[in-house]
Design a protein around this motif. Structure first.
Motif, short mmCIF file in Angstrom:
data_model
loop_
_atom_site.label_atom_id
_atom_site.label_comp_id
_atom_site.label_asym_id
_atom_site.label_seq_id
_atom_site.Cartn_x
_atom_site.Cartn_y
_atom_site.Cartn_z
N ASN A 148 -6.87 4.82 -1.47
CA ASN A 148 -6.64 3.63 -2.28
C ASN A 148 -7.95 3.26 -2.97
O ASN A 148 -8.85 2.71 -2.34
CB ASN A 148 -6.16 2.48 -1.40
N ASN A 200 -8.22 1.28 -5.62
CA ASN A 200 -8.13 0.04 -6.38
C ASN A 200 -9.28 -0.89 -6.01
O ASN A 200 -9.66 -0.99 -4.84
CB ASN A 200 -6.81 -0.67 -6.08
N ASP A 216 2.42 1.63 -3.43
CA ASP A 216 1.48 2.12 -4.43
C ASP A 216 1.21 3.61 -4.26
O ASP A 216 1.03 4.34 -5.24
CB ASP A 216 0.16 1.35 -4.34
N GLN A 217 1.20 4.05 -3.00
CA GLN A 217 0.96 5.48 -2.77
C GLN A 217 2.13 6.31 -3.28
O GLN A 217 1.95 7.34 -3.94
CB GLN A 217 0.72 5.74 -1.29
N ASP A 224 2.44 20.71 -7.01
CA ASP A 224 3.77 21.22 -7.32
C ASP A 224 4.22 20.61 -8.65
O ASP A 224 3.58 19.68 -9.17
CB ASP A 224 4.75 20.87 -6.20
N LEU A 256 0.84 -1.20 0.00
CA LEU A 256 0.00 0.00 0.00
C LEU A 256 0.87 1.25 0.00
O LEU A 256 0.61 2.22 -0.72
CB LEU A 256 -0.93 0.00 1.21
N PHE A 290 -4.47 4.37 -7.11
CA PHE A 290 -4.19 5.12 -5.90
C PHE A 290 -4.40 6.59 -6.20
O PHE A 290 -3.95 7.10 -7.21
CB PHE A 290 -2.76 4.87 -5.42
N PHE A 291 -5.08 7.28 -5.33
CA PHE A 291 -5.54 8.64 -5.59
C PHE A 291 -4.86 9.60 -4.62
O PHE A 291 -4.72 9.27 -3.45
CB PHE A 291 -7.06 8.69 -5.39
N PRO A 292 -4.50 10.82 -5.02
CA PRO A 292 -4.46 11.31 -6.40
C PRO A 292 -3.13 10.97 -7.05
O PRO A 292 -2.14 10.80 -6.37
CB PRO A 292 -4.61 12.82 -6.21
N ARG A 293 -3.11 10.91 -8.37
CA ARG A 293 -1.91 10.49 -9.08
C ARG A 293 -1.17 11.68 -9.70
O ARG A 293 -1.78 12.68 -10.05
CB ARG A 293 -2.26 9.52 -10.22
N GLU A 294 0.14 11.48 -9.82
CA GLU A 294 0.98 12.43 -10.57
C GLU A 294 0.58 12.38 -12.04
O GLU A 294 0.14 11.35 -12.54
CB GLU A 294 2.45 12.04 -10.36
N PRO A 351 -2.89 1.51 -11.85
CA PRO A 351 -3.44 1.37 -10.50
C PRO A 351 -4.18 2.65 -10.09
O PRO A 351 -3.91 3.73 -10.62
CB PRO A 351 -2.20 1.15 -9.64
N THR A 361 -5.25 11.32 0.21
CA THR A 361 -4.79 10.08 -0.39
C THR A 361 -5.81 8.96 -0.17
O THR A 361 -6.33 8.82 0.93
CB THR A 361 -3.45 9.67 0.25
N ALA A 389 -5.25 -3.12 -8.69
CA ALA A 389 -3.97 -3.00 -8.01
C ALA A 389 -2.87 -3.73 -8.77
O ALA A 389 -1.69 -3.44 -8.61
CB ALA A 389 -4.07 -3.53 -6.59
N GLN A 405 -1.58 6.58 4.53
CA GLN A 405 -0.22 6.97 4.25
C GLN A 405 -0.20 8.26 3.43
O GLN A 405 -1.15 8.53 2.69
CB GLN A 405 0.55 5.88 3.50
N GLU A 442 4.23 5.44 -5.58
CA GLU A 442 4.23 5.30 -7.05
C GLU A 442 3.24 6.26 -7.69
O GLU A 442 3.49 6.81 -8.77
CB GLU A 442 3.88 3.86 -7.39
N SER A 443 2.12 6.49 -7.02
CA SER A 443 1.08 7.31 -7.63
C SER A 443 1.38 8.79 -7.55
O SER A 443 0.99 9.55 -8.44
CB SER A 443 -0.27 7.02 -6.98
N SER A 444 2.04 9.24 -6.49
CA SER A 444 2.07 10.68 -6.29
C SER A 444 3.43 11.30 -6.05
O SER A 444 3.52 12.52 -5.89
CB SER A 444 1.12 11.06 -5.15
N ALA A 445 4.50 10.51 -6.01
CA ALA A 445 5.82 11.12 -5.81
C ALA A 445 6.26 11.84 -7.08
O ALA A 445 5.91 11.44 -8.19
CB ALA A 445 6.85 10.06 -5.43
N ASP A 487 6.43 16.97 -0.52
CA ASP A 487 6.69 16.42 -1.85
C ASP A 487 8.12 16.66 -2.31
O ASP A 487 8.59 15.99 -3.23
CB ASP A 487 5.69 17.00 -2.86
N TYR A 536 2.25 17.09 -9.52
CA TYR A 536 1.93 16.08 -8.52
C TYR A 536 1.31 16.72 -7.29
O TYR A 536 1.52 17.91 -7.02
CB TYR A 536 3.19 15.28 -8.13
N PRO A 537 0.53 15.96 -6.53
CA PRO A 537 -0.14 16.51 -5.36
C PRO A 537 0.86 16.92 -4.29
O PRO A 537 1.86 16.24 -4.06
CB PRO A 537 -1.03 15.37 -4.88
N ALA A 538 0.58 18.05 -3.64
CA ALA A 538 1.51 18.55 -2.61
C ALA A 538 0.76 18.95 -1.34
O ALA A 538 1.30 19.67 -0.52
CB ALA A 538 2.31 19.73 -3.16
#
Lengths: 213, 354
Positions: free
Chosen positions: B319, B321, A24-25, B229, A21, B196-200, B194, B317, B103, A197, A27-30, A202, B296-298
C-alpha cells in the motif's frame, strides 16, 4: 461511558479500514472483464445476465471452486433455488442494476436464509452479490466518462489476508499529558493494526466492471 | 497538538526544465511554504549577480488550507540594483499547491479535444487546463478512435492551450502497434490513481518475438522476476497469452523492464512468434462490445541470472498511498534552483471568523 463509545466507533473504523485496504488491493491488481451485455451504449455496459454467465464461465474454465453451496428449492411461495455460487463484492450503487438483471433473486426470495449475510443483496444463476457503500468505484472511467463499479467476483481461496502475530487491532488510550499536552487537557484514543493481503490465484478473482450506476 | 505544529520540512533541487514535484507528508497541512534558498550567485532569495538582484518570479510561495486547491500566494524578486530592489506579491488560481490523499484521489473536470493523431498521439486542445508532463489522463469517447476510449495515458509533453502528447502510445506505435483513427473529438480528463502496488495495466501492444515485449500507455509497476498474466479478448488476437497461470508452462515471467520518459514496457519469457498477432480493433467495434487487453500481477517468480536461484520481494503487494502536496509549475521554483519546503498543521481552523 465516553471511552466505551469511542472504542466502539474505533472498532467500526478499524474493520472498515481493513475492508478498504482489501478493496484497494483487489482494485489495483485483479484481472478485468468488462460487462458487454447491457444496452446503455457505454463501455463497459451495465451488468446483464449474460455478463454474469460470462464471468462464471471464466471462473469455471479456470478451475475456480464455488464458495457457497446450493440453496435447494422448498415448498414456499415466491422463492426460487440458488445454485452453487461464487461471491461478488460490489458497491451499493449497483442495487438498481442488480434488481434489473433478468432472473435476479433478492435475498428474501431465497428458499432459506439461514446461511446468508446481512450485506447480501441477492443472487442469480451462480453468483451471489454482497454490497457495501465502501464498494469499489472508478470515477469517470467508462468510454463515455461515466462511473464504473468494480464488482469483484471471487472463487474459493481467491485471495487472503495475513495478520502478523500481535498485529491485529490494538486499542490505545493515553491520558492527559501526552503528545504536546503540557497542561494535561487532552485524552487521546486510537487503534492500530497491520495486515497484508494478496490474490492467491489471479485466475480465481475477476473484476467484472459495470457502468449504469 | 499546538496551534501550529511543524509537521515536515525538506528541500529539493529543480532540473534545468522544472517539472511538477510531489512532496510526501504525514498529515494534511494547513500552511505550506516554499522559499528559494539557492546560493546567492545562483539566484534565490536575496541572490544577485554583480550589482543587480536576480529577477525571480517565485522566490517564495505559500498556501493555506482555506484557499482553493491549485492556488497560491507568492513573492517575486525584481531584478534591480540593491537600492531599487523590491519584493512584490502575486497570487494565482492554477499551477500552485494541490493537496492529494492518494487513497482518495481528487477528480478533475474533463477538457474538450478536437483531434487525436493516431500515430504521434498528439491531442489538440484549446485548453490544456492544469495538465502537466507526467500527469495521467483518461481519453473519453474519442470519436473515430473508440478502441482507446476509457484508457489511461501518461502525458509526455504539453504545449499550453495547444496540445498534450501521450508519448507512451506513440512509442507503442513505433514498435508496431496500430490504432485506426484519427479521432475527431474527445474529452480528456486528468486523474490521479490510488497507489496500491503493483497495479494492473492496459496493454498497448505485444510484439511477436522469442521474448515478447509488452507495451503500456503509462509507466508500470512490474519488476524483473515477477510473474504476470493477461486477459486478452478475441478481438485483439494473441489469445494464446491469456490466462497462462492455468497452463502447464505457467504465467509469463518478466525478464526485463523499461520505464523511461516515453517508453513503458516489459519483456517476458514467452515466445510469441507463432502466436496470433496482437492488434487493436477498429473504432467501429465500439461501443460496449469488448474487454480491453490487460496485464496484471500473478505472483513472484525466479529472478533471472541469480545464483543460487531465488526470488525477491520487489513484486510484493504494497500500500503506497500517502498524503502528498503537489507543487505545480507556478510555484515549484526557477530552473536549477534549490527550494526549501515547510509544512505546518493547525490545531483547529475556524472557517467562520467567529
Amino acid at each position: 461511558m465516553v471511552l466505551n463509545s469511542a472504542a466502539a466507533r474505533l472498532g467500526q473504523a478499524y474493520k472498515e479500514t481493513s475492508d478498504v485496504l482489501q478493496r484497494d488491493q483487489l482494485e489495483s491488481s485483479a484481472s478485468v472483464i468488462n460487462c458487454v451485455g447491457g444496452t446503455n451504449g457505454d463501455l463497459p455496459t451495465e451488468m446483464n445476465i449474460s455478463d454474469v454467465d460470462d464471468v462464471v464461465t471464466v471462473l469455471q474454465n479456470n478451475s475456480g471452486e464455488y464458495i457457497t453451496n446450493i440453496i435447494e428449492a422448498e415448498d414456499r411461495f415466491g422463492t426460487s433455488p440458488i445454485g452453487d455460487s461464487y461471491g461478488c463484492m460490489l458497491t451499493s450503487r449497483m442495487i438498481p442494476v442488480l434488481n434489473a438483471v433478468t432472473g435476479f433473486r433478492r435475498k428474501f426470495e431465497y428458499p432459506n436464509i439461514d446461511r446468508t449475510l446481512s450485506s447480501e443483496w441477492g443472487g442469480v444463476n451462480n453468483v451471489r452479490f454482497f454490497i457495501s457503500e465502501q464498494g469499489s468505484v472508478t470515477r469517470n472511467g467508462s468510454l463515455l466518462g461515466n462511473d464504473i463499479a468494480n464488482c469483484f467476483v471471487a472463487a474459493k481461496e481467491a485471495y487472503k489476508i495475513v495478520w502478523q502475530a500481535g498485529g491485529k487491532a490494538r486499542f490505545i488510550y493515553l491520558p492527559p499529558g501526552y503528545n504536546n499536552d503540557p497542561c494535561m487537557l487532552r485524552h487521546t484514543a486510537g487503534c492500530s493494526m497491520y495486515q497484508g493481503q494478496c490474490i492467491t490465484n489471479d485466475l480465481w478473482m475477476q473484476n467484472l466492471r459495470s457502468s449504469g450506476i | 497538538m499546538q496551534p501550529y505544529s511543524f509537521i515536515g520540512a525538506g528541500s529539493y533541487t529543480n532540473p534545468a526544465t522544472p517539472v511538477s514535484v510531489d512532496i510526501p507528508l504525514t498529515d494534511r497541512p494547513d500552511w505550506f511554504f516554499l522559499r528559494d534558498i539557492s546560493a546567492a550567485a545562483a539566484g534565490g532569495w536575496g541572490g544577485r549577480t554583480g550589482g543587480n538582484y536576480t529577477a525571480i518570479a517565485n522566490v517564495s510561495s505559500e498556501w493555506f488550507s482555506t484557499m482553493p486547491q491549485g492556488s497560491f500566494l507568492q513573492t517575486g524578486q525584481s531584478g534591480a540594483v540593491a537600492a531599487a530592489a523590491a519584493l512584490y506579491p502575486t497570487k494565482g488560481t492554477a499551477g500552485g499547491f494541490t493537496f492529494i490523499d492518494q487513497a482518495n484521489p481528487p477528480t478533475f473536470a474533463g477538457l474538450p479535444a478536437t483531434a487525436i493523431n493516431n500515430t504521434t498521439f498528439v491531442v489538440s486542445m484549446a485548453s490544456t487546463g492544469s495538465i502537466q508532463v507526467g500527469d495521467l489522463v483518461r481519453v473519453i469517447n474519442p470519436v473515430a478512435m473508440q478502441q482507446v476510449g476509457g484508457h489511461i495515458f501518461a502525458v509526455t509533453a504539453v504545449t499550453t492551450n495547444v496540445s498534450v502528447t501521450l508519448g507512451y502510445a506513440a512509442t507503442a506505435v513505433a514498435a508496431g502497434a496500430a490504432y485506426p483513427g484519427p479521432a475527431t473529438s474527445a474529452t480528456i480528463r486528468k486523474l490521479s490513481l490510488p497507489r496500491f502496488f503493483p497495479r494492473e495495466r492496459s496493454v498497448a501492444h505485444i510484439t511477436q518475438a522469442a521474448q515478447a515485449v509488452v507495451y503500456f500507455f503509462q509507466p508500470h509497476d512490474f519488476t524483473v522476476g515477477q510473474v504476470v498474466d493477461f486477459t486478452i479478448s478475441s478481438l485483439y488476437g494473441m489469445q494464446e497469452l491469456s490466462f497462462l497461470t492455468k497452463e502447464s508452462q505457467g504465467a509469463a515471467r518478466v525478464v526485463a523492464v523499461t520505464n523511461t520518459a516515453t517508453q513503458s514496457s516489459i519483456t517476458i519469457d514467452v515466445d510469441t512468434t507463432g502466436f496470433t498477432a496482437f492488434a487493436y480493433p477498429a473504432s467501429a467495434i465500439n461501443p460496449g462490445s469488448f474487454t480491453p487487453a490487460s496485464c496484471y500481477p500473478a505472483g513472484a517468480g525466479l529472478v533471472p541470472g541469480v545464483s543460487p536461484p531465488g526470488t525477491n520481494l520487489l513484486a510484493a503487494t504494497d500500500n503506497r498511498n500517502q498524503f502528498v502536496m503537489n507543487l505545480g509549475l507556478s510555484v515549484v521554483g526557477a530552473a536549477n534552483s534549490t527550494i526549501q519546503w515547510m509544512a505546518y498543521k493547525a490545531d483547529y481552523v475556524n472557517l467562520s471568523n467567529l
